[in-house]
Design an enzyme around this catalytic site. Structure first.
Site, PDB file in Angstrom:
ATOM      1  N   GLN A   1     -24.700  53.225  35.190  1.00 15.36           N
ATOM      2  CA  GLN A   1     -25.539  52.795  34.073  1.00 15.36           C
ATOM      3  C   GLN A   1     -26.595  51.779  34.500  1.00 15.36           C
ATOM      4  O   GLN A   1     -26.485  51.182  35.571  1.00 15.36           O
ATOM      5  CB  GLN A   1     -24.654  52.158  32.993  1.00 15.36           C
ATOM      6  CG  GLN A   1     -23.672  53.125  32.367  1.00 15.36           C
ATOM      7  CD  GLN A   1     -23.023  52.525  31.137  1.00 15.36           C
ATOM      8  OE1 GLN A   1     -21.849  52.198  31.159  1.00 15.36           O
ATOM      9  NE2 GLN A   1     -23.782  52.384  30.064  1.00 15.36           N
ATOM     10  N   HIS A   2     -27.566  51.583  33.631  1.00 17.23           N
ATOM     11  CA  HIS A   2     -28.513  50.455  33.643  1.00 17.23           C
ATOM     12  C   HIS A   2     -29.616  50.480  34.704  1.00 17.23           C
ATOM     13  O   HIS A   2     -30.583  49.752  34.579  1.00 17.23           O
ATOM     14  CB  HIS A   2     -27.796  49.103  33.794  1.00 17.23           C
ATOM     15  CG  HIS A   2     -26.562  48.943  32.978  1.00 17.23           C
ATOM     16  ND1 HIS A   2     -26.562  49.086  31.611  1.00 17.23           N
ATOM     17  CD2 HIS A   2     -25.277  48.664  33.333  1.00 17.23           C
ATOM     18  CE1 HIS A   2     -25.321  48.888  31.158  1.00 17.23           C
ATOM     19  NE2 HIS A   2     -24.528  48.634  32.188  1.00 17.23           N
TER      20      HIS A   2
ATOM     21  N   ASP B   1     -21.718  56.540  33.087  1.00 14.07           N
ATOM     22  CA  ASP B   1     -20.470  56.967  33.746  1.00 14.07           C
ATOM     23  C   ASP B   1     -19.222  56.572  32.964  1.00 14.07           C
ATOM     24  O   ASP B   1     -18.232  57.320  32.950  1.00 14.07           O
ATOM     25  CB  ASP B   1     -20.398  56.466  35.197  1.00 14.07           C
ATOM     26  CG  ASP B   1     -20.606  54.978  35.376  1.00 14.07           C
ATOM     27  OD1 ASP B   1     -20.799  54.255  34.380  1.00 14.07           O
ATOM     28  OD2 ASP B   1     -20.564  54.521  36.543  1.00 14.07           O
TER      29      ASP B   1
HETATM   30  O1  LIG Z   1     -22.666  48.502  34.920  1.00 12.47           O
HETATM   31  C1  LIG Z   1     -21.740  49.233  34.658  1.00 12.47           C
HETATM   32  C2  LIG Z   1     -21.304  49.450  33.255  1.00 12.47           C
HETATM   33  O2  LIG Z   1     -21.899  48.579  32.348  1.00 12.47           O
HETATM   34  C3  LIG Z   1     -21.051  49.960  35.771  1.00 12.47           C
HETATM   35  O3  LIG Z   1     -19.838  50.502  35.359  1.00 12.47           O
HETATM   36  C4  LIG Z   1     -21.958  51.012  36.336  1.00 12.47           C
HETATM   37  O4  LIG Z   1     -22.050  52.039  35.383  1.00 12.47           O
HETATM   38  C5  LIG Z   1     -21.523  51.475  37.715  1.00 12.47           C
HETATM   39  O5  LIG Z   1     -20.317  52.133  37.771  1.00 12.47           O
HETATM   40  P1  LIG Z   1     -19.563  52.587  39.107  1.00 12.47           P
HETATM   41  O6  LIG Z   1     -20.556  53.297  39.962  1.00 12.47           O
HETATM   42  O7  LIG Z   1     -18.993  51.386  39.733  1.00 12.47           O
HETATM   43  O8  LIG Z   1     -18.480  53.515  38.640  1.00 12.47           O
END
Ligand SMILES: O=C(CO)[C@@H](O)[C@H](O)COP(=O)(O)O
Ligand SMILES: Nc1ncnc2c1ncn2[C@@H]1O[C@H](COP(=O)(O)OP(=O)(O)O)[C@@H](O)[C@H]1O
Length: 486
Positions: free
Chosen positions: A76-77, A248
């Site tokens: 995300q983000h 995700d």
């Molecule tokens: O920043 C967040 C959720 O807010 C993280 O969960 C990212 O979405 C990355 O996830 P992974 O790659 O570590 O699974």
């Protein structure tokens, strides 16, 4: 088996995973993965390259592959800036890039934490996209006037899979074809849980609202809706249905089939404690992010920056592999005889300490052993997640089952120590790619055009294991005593 296949993609921080499943039963047919480069600033082309390798390893998506639909779950983000020709303006700043910590603080000062939480469900921290836009406005202002579209990793990869892309690569840069979904839009900091907040986009970029209106933001595709069909490219043939895709964590919730009372604890690069909810949340303390899920409901999230990589760092310090680290950790007593690791190795997000570093506390001759260091590393990482669980409970999350997933959930030490630290039994579903599975389920949903996601019965991963243990409150007590010392 129906013979019709769907593909799900998890374009995560460290790698790209592709699963191919039977559309009707959900049975796993093929899978593949490929690594992403290290770093918190990554050119999106690296995601495309990893996707093509992972898709090929999963048997390819060619006309003879049987794959009729695909959807993408993604980290995300991350901020992807495109110009009018679809060119990436600068490498994407990822969710774990903390350079926008001061920008986040400035945005919170301007509106107030409670106003942000009410407006978008979250108080800005360095991870959220809007803070990265503010960082660009303040540090790379020449780029601002060239921004024609802002997208997230899953939006951009979906667009590339659809067949669009930069003009310089001979692709059609149709920015209007960019799509996203509620779950990922809700992590931007400029989506108000039912519509974009152009005023907050403008605030992030320090532009007027008319300028912000002209910037293309991906169309938000509803749960179960198709985002379109592919145009055809070397990797993906024409005519494949595109599901909306998801952030995700929402993808994992769908892949796990989470319902009320289920709390997922994901130990990937990020540590995530999440629960689905019927109502949006607005935590002005900033500890809990109030996002949307991939089914039309909401997702409460407590996210740390330091999870599986804390274990990787401990392995590197101790010179052991995953199994060796587990053995060492299980060879020391609960609480590691007073040795505590505060694991803020990449700064931290929950609590909001973008510039923090990690530290060992309570080191004495008696606990200066590899076993104690390993134990303190696993316990410190779990304590960060336990704090996240407390924050979710404070926001009203119901805790029935705790489900441990992500790469770190493969660790025997994590499995055995988690129940004692959380003070509750923990269920470990069979190792799998739950984000990619959620995306595959979305793809099947879009293909069926049904009101609800398909119910899949073709389970293939083996049993869910339950771990239990005597609570060890001393672990969290000694962690809480030093956590804020820096
Ligand atoms: O920043 C967040 C959720 O807010 C993280 O969960 C990212 O979405 C990355 O996830 P992974 O790659 O570590 O699974
Ligand atoms: N057996 C294991 N024990 C502990 N950690 C593991 C194990 N296997 C993989 N990992 C860790 O899991 C992480 C990758 O997990 P993953 O959930 O795919 O992360 P992400 O989604 O952030 O890319 C890596 O840091 C890796 O070292």
């Amino acid at each position: 088996m129906s013979g019709i296949l769907v593909a799900g993609v998890d374009s995560s921080t460290q790698s790209c995973k592709v699963v191919v499943r039977d559309a009707e039963t959900g049975a796993l047919v093929r899978s593949g993965s490929a690594s992403h480069p290290d770093g918190t600033e990554v050119h999106p082309d690296a995601w495309w390259d990893a996707f093509t390798v992972a898709a090929a390893a999963a048997g390819g998506l060619g006309a003879d592959s049987g794959v009729a639909a695909i959807a993408v779950g993604g980290q995300q983000h991350g901020m992807v800036l495109l110009d009018a020709d679809g060119e990436v303006l600068r490498p994407a700043l990822l969710w774990n890039d903390t350079r926008s910590g001061e920008s986040a603080a400035a945005l919170v000062d301007e509106l107030g934490a409670a106003a942000w939480a009410e407006a978008v469900g979250s108080v800005p921290v360095a991870s959220l996209t809007v803070t990265k836009l503010r960082w660009v406005a303040d540090h790379e202002p020449d780029l601002v006037g060239r921004i024609a579209a802002v997208a997230l990793p899953h939006d951009w990869l979906t667009w590339r899979i659809a067949g669009y892309g930069p003009r310089s690569q001979g692709l059609e840069p149709d920015l209007g074809a960019l799509t996203t979904d509620r779950s990922d839009a809700s992590g931007t900091g400029y989506w108000g849980l039912d519509a974009y907040r152009r005023d907050l986009l403008a605030r992030g970029l320090r532009v007027d609202e008319a300028t912000a209106e002209r910037i293309v933001l991906p169309r938000v595709v509803g749960p179960g809706e198709a985002a379109g069909t592919t145009q055809g490219s070397e990797t993906v043939p024409a005519g494949i249905v595109l599901g909306a895709g998801a952030g995700d964590n929402a993808g994992a919730a769908l892949g796990l089939g989470m319902s009320a009372g289920d709390v997922a604890i994901s130990i990937g690069t990020s540590g995530v404690v999440s629960a689905v909810a019927d109502r949006p949340s607005a935590d002005a303390s900033g500890l809990v992010n109030g996002f949307a899920d991939a089914t039309g409901r909401y997702l409460l999230l407590g996210v740390t920056l330091n999870a599986s990589r804390v274990l990787d760092a401990a392995r590197s310090i101790l010179g052991v592999d995953h199994v060796g680290l587990s053995k060492l950790a299980l060879g020391a007593p609960a609480g590691a005889d007073g040795l505590v690791l505060v694991p803020y190795l990449e700064g931290e997000r929950t609590p909001n300490r973008p510039d923090a570093t990690g530290s060992f506390h309570g080191l004495r001759l008696a606990n200066a052993t590899p076993e104690h260091v390993a134990r303190a590393s696993v316990e410190g990482m779990l304590c960060g997640l336990a704090d996240g669980l407390d924050a979710l409970v404070a926001q009203g999350a119901e805790v029935g089952r705790l489900l441990l997933i992500g790469g770190g959930a493969r660790s025997e030490a994590v499995r055995q120590l988690a129940p004692s630290v959380f003070g509750r039994p923990v269920e470990v579903p069979p190792p799998g790619e739950y984000v990619a599975d959620g995306a595959a389920r979305q793809a099947a949903w879009a293909l069926a055009g049904a009101a609800e996601p398909p119910v899949w019965t073709g389970g293939d991963g083996g049993p869910t294991l339950t771990f239990d243990g005597e609570p060890t409150p001393v672990v969290r007590e000694q962690y809480a005593a030093v956590r804020d010392l820096g």
